[in-house]
Design a protein around this motif. Structure first.
Motif, PDB file in Angstrom:
ATOM      1  N   ASP A 123       0.830  -1.210   0.000  1.00  0.00           N
ATOM      2  CA  ASP A 123       0.000   0.000   0.000  1.00  0.00           C
ATOM      3  C   ASP A 123       0.863   1.260   0.000  1.00  0.00           C
ATOM      4  O   ASP A 123       0.598   2.219  -0.738  1.00  0.00           O
ATOM      5  N   GLN A 144       2.355   1.698  -3.356  1.00  0.00           N
ATOM      6  CA  GLN A 144       1.379   2.208  -4.326  1.00  0.00           C
ATOM      7  C   GLN A 144       1.151   3.700  -4.133  1.00  0.00           C
ATOM      8  O   GLN A 144       1.035   4.455  -5.119  1.00  0.00           O
ATOM      9  N   LYS A 145       1.093   4.157  -2.881  1.00  0.00           N
ATOM     10  CA  LYS A 145       0.925   5.597  -2.634  1.00  0.00           C
ATOM     11  C   LYS A 145       2.117   6.386  -3.149  1.00  0.00           C
ATOM     12  O   LYS A 145       1.964   7.450  -3.744  1.00  0.00           O
ATOM     13  N   GLN A 146       3.320   5.854  -2.917  1.00  0.00           N
ATOM     14  CA  GLN A 146       4.506   6.547  -3.417  1.00  0.00           C
ATOM     15  C   GLN A 146       4.516   6.593  -4.941  1.00  0.00           C
ATOM     16  O   GLN A 146       4.886   7.603  -5.541  1.00  0.00           O
ATOM     17  N   GLN A 163       1.847   6.608  -6.884  1.00  0.00           N
ATOM     18  CA  GLN A 163       0.834   7.580  -7.310  1.00  0.00           C
ATOM     19  C   GLN A 163       1.328   9.016  -7.132  1.00  0.00           C
ATOM     20  O   GLN A 163       1.130   9.867  -8.005  1.00  0.00           O
ATOM     21  N   SER A 164       1.963   9.281  -5.989  1.00  0.00           N
ATOM     22  CA  SER A 164       2.481  10.634  -5.763  1.00  0.00           C
ATOM     23  C   SER A 164       3.567  10.979  -6.781  1.00  0.00           C
ATOM     24  O   SER A 164       3.624  12.103  -7.313  1.00  0.00           O
TER      25      SER A 164
END
Length: 206
Positions: A92, A95-97, A99-100
């Motif tokens: 997770d 995935q956030k990294q 997306q950013s």
């Protein structure tokens, strides 16, 4: 006879070698691995020419660097460290990294494309023609050669000189304060000049 026999033998071997090289099952030589068979500390002009002066000699010092197929040990250690750090991150968080990072890259690309569009539009504005060449040529022709100008003058604008005026050949003075031009010694039939402009002869309309 011995020379001819040797030549025939060499010719046959060369023909056989050409057939082998031209065969479709023979792999390309450019795809083969280079193995150094002769190492010399002396300067090699052929290697200098092929490497554009970067490698002067083919010795034990330069062979490990130029024929290396693995990165340096320091680089391998850094790659291992990065792999272990990436393994510690949860999916997770990763995935956030991602997306950013994608968002930052997209914003940067939008800014770059906007700057390119503005620069292109600015260049088009600068290159846009702000005058009509035909009008410019017509104006230059009218000023320089009088092309396209009418010969008629409005009534009352022409100034005629009466032949009976006293002192017409001496001094001509303008009522509007123009420069006085002395005309001493000029004949009566000569056309008088007023401030450097040629006037019409006496008795003729302006």
């Amino acid at each position: 006879p011995s020379v001819l026999d040797s030549f025939a033998l060499l010719s046959g071997q060369l023909n056989t070698l050409n057939k082998v090289l031209k065969h479709e099952k023979t792999p390309l030589l450019r795809n083969q691995v280079i193995i150094p068979l002769v190492l010399s500390p002396d300067r090699d002009e052929e290697i200098m020419r092929q490497t554009e002066g970067r490698v002067p000699v083919f010795s034990h010092e330069v062979v490990p660097d130029h024929l290396r197929t693995k990165p340096d040990p320091e680089v391998e250690e850094q790659e291992k460290q990065l792999i272990t750090d990436a393994a510690r991150i949860s999916p997770d968080a990763a995935q956030k990294q991602i997306q950013s990072l994608n968002k930052m890259c997209s914003n940067l690309l939008e800014k770059i494309s906007k700057e390119e569009r503005e620069s292109e539009s600015g260049g088009l504005r600068q290159n846009k023609q702000t005058f009509n060449p035909a009008d410019t040529n017509a104006l230059v022709a009218a000023v320089a050669f009088g092309k396209g100008l009418s010969n008629r003058r409005p009534p009352g604008s022409g100034a005629s000189v009466q032949s009976g005026q006293p002192g017409a050949g001496a001094i001509i003075a303008s009522a509007s304060g123009m420069q006085q031009v002395p005309m001493t010694g000029a004949p009566a039939q000569q056309q008088p000049l007023l401030a450097g402009v040629q006037m019409a002869p006496a008795g003729q309309p302006g």
